[in-house]
Design a protein around this motif. Sequence first.
Motif, PDB file in Angstrom:
ATOM      1  N   TYR A 101     -32.284 -18.621 -50.352  1.00  0.00           N
ATOM      2  CA  TYR A 101     -31.282 -17.707 -50.897  1.00  0.00           C
ATOM      3  C   TYR A 101     -30.054 -17.657 -49.983  1.00  0.00           C
ATOM      4  O   TYR A 101     -30.072 -18.161 -48.863  1.00  0.00           O
ATOM      5  CB  TYR A 101     -31.867 -16.289 -51.034  1.00  0.00           C
ATOM      6  N   ARG A 102     -28.991 -17.014 -50.456  1.00  0.00           N
ATOM      7  CA  ARG A 102     -27.811 -16.769 -49.641  1.00  0.00           C
ATOM      8  C   ARG A 102     -28.003 -15.475 -48.845  1.00  0.00           C
ATOM      9  O   ARG A 102     -28.543 -14.500 -49.352  1.00  0.00           O
ATOM     10  CB  ARG A 102     -26.552 -16.657 -50.515  1.00  0.00           C
ATOM     11  N   GLY A 103     -27.527 -15.478 -47.592  1.00  0.00           N
ATOM     12  CA  GLY A 103     -27.610 -14.283 -46.773  1.00  0.00           C
ATOM     13  C   GLY A 103     -28.894 -14.193 -45.973  1.00  0.00           C
ATOM     14  O   GLY A 103     -29.911 -14.798 -46.323  1.00  0.00           O
ATOM     15  N   ALA A 157     -29.313 -24.530 -43.859  1.00  0.00           N
ATOM     16  CA  ALA A 157     -28.666 -24.005 -45.062  1.00  0.00           C
ATOM     17  C   ALA A 157     -27.676 -25.051 -45.578  1.00  0.00           C
ATOM     18  O   ALA A 157     -27.195 -25.890 -44.809  1.00  0.00           O
ATOM     19  CB  ALA A 157     -27.936 -22.698 -44.754  1.00  0.00           C
ATOM     20  N   ASN A 170     -19.184 -25.130 -54.542  1.00  0.00           N
ATOM     21  CA  ASN A 170     -19.773 -24.014 -55.276  1.00  0.00           C
ATOM     22  C   ASN A 170     -18.649 -23.171 -55.860  1.00  0.00           C
ATOM     23  O   ASN A 170     -17.463 -23.492 -55.714  1.00  0.00           O
ATOM     24  CB  ASN A 170     -20.689 -23.183 -54.363  1.00  0.00           C
ATOM     25  N   GLU A 178     -22.863 -15.713 -43.778  1.00  0.00           N
ATOM     26  CA  GLU A 178     -23.816 -15.197 -42.800  1.00  0.00           C
ATOM     27  C   GLU A 178     -24.499 -16.313 -42.015  1.00  0.00           C
ATOM     28  O   GLU A 178     -25.258 -16.022 -41.081  1.00  0.00           O
ATOM     29  CB  GLU A 178     -24.860 -14.324 -43.492  1.00  0.00           C
ATOM     30  N   ARG A 202     -18.861 -21.870 -47.574  1.00  0.00           N
ATOM     31  CA  ARG A 202     -20.240 -21.781 -47.146  1.00  0.00           C
ATOM     32  C   ARG A 202     -20.710 -20.319 -47.119  1.00  0.00           C
ATOM     33  O   ARG A 202     -19.912 -19.397 -47.229  1.00  0.00           O
ATOM     34  CB  ARG A 202     -20.390 -22.376 -45.737  1.00  0.00           C
ATOM     35  N   ASP A 203     -22.009 -20.162 -46.954  1.00  0.00           N
ATOM     36  CA  ASP A 203     -22.575 -18.821 -46.812  1.00  0.00           C
ATOM     37  C   ASP A 203     -21.981 -18.176 -45.553  1.00  0.00           C
ATOM     38  O   ASP A 203     -22.147 -18.700 -44.446  1.00  0.00           O
ATOM     39  CB  ASP A 203     -24.095 -18.924 -46.683  1.00  0.00           C
TER      40      ASP A 203
END
Length: 252
Positions: free
Chosen positions: A229-231, A91, A97, A105, A102-103
């Motif tokens: 995608y995120r998550g 990821a 952003n 998850e 960061r994401d």
Amino acid sequence: MSIGVRTIAKTVRILERNHEETLHDSFACRRFVGLTMDSKCPDETTILRFRHLLEKNVLDKQVFDLFKQQLTARGLLFSKGTIVDGSFIEAPSSTKNADKKRDPEMRSAKKVSNWHFGMKMHIGVDKATGIIHTVVTTPANVHDVTKADELRRPDDWEVIGDSGYLGMEKRDSADPERVTYTAAKRYSQRKKLSAERIADEKLLSSIRCKVEHAFHRIKVQFGYKKVRYRGLAKNTARWECLEFCVCPKFIT
């Protein structure tokens, strides 16, 4: 039809905004999803809404389960043995952003001397055919051995893994009285083995390679080395839609 469009998107890596154009240009794709030459193609908005519907109601998993039922009916999932393994899916680690982070998850994990940030895909494949029958996704820092029993089917009596699964028979979720757990030795341990035991390890590797072939199809042939995608939820739905596209060629 919408499931067919989603399948094409995963196999040839088409962006959602290009789905409609692909159906207009390719007769093979139109025939695959059940459209005739004079049929109206679904537009980008319709396809996007369908994907969101699948993700919201966890319908990708149901489609994957139906696919497994068809394979079982055709006698392609029958060995009662499972080979398990896990692999990193990278990821973006950048914080450039809108949220400046960061994401949440995704996690970091170290393998040998290399650090990875992202998630981990754990899969179980049929021992005889190499067909993927179970998919579990976690953050990257979750150890492979913790998911060993989630990847085996209820009627399996054998589970095979690499050296990352050593000790899986000792876990609380294990069933050593009914299931045989076999894990490859670490390289440092193999140096001390006799020639006969080394031959056994090579035979085990020749059996266990089916799960590596599955990851090769996912990450090399289909190019899914990174999250889209995120998550975890959206990426998990993506993998479950992909799994029935990466079966060995003899199925088709």
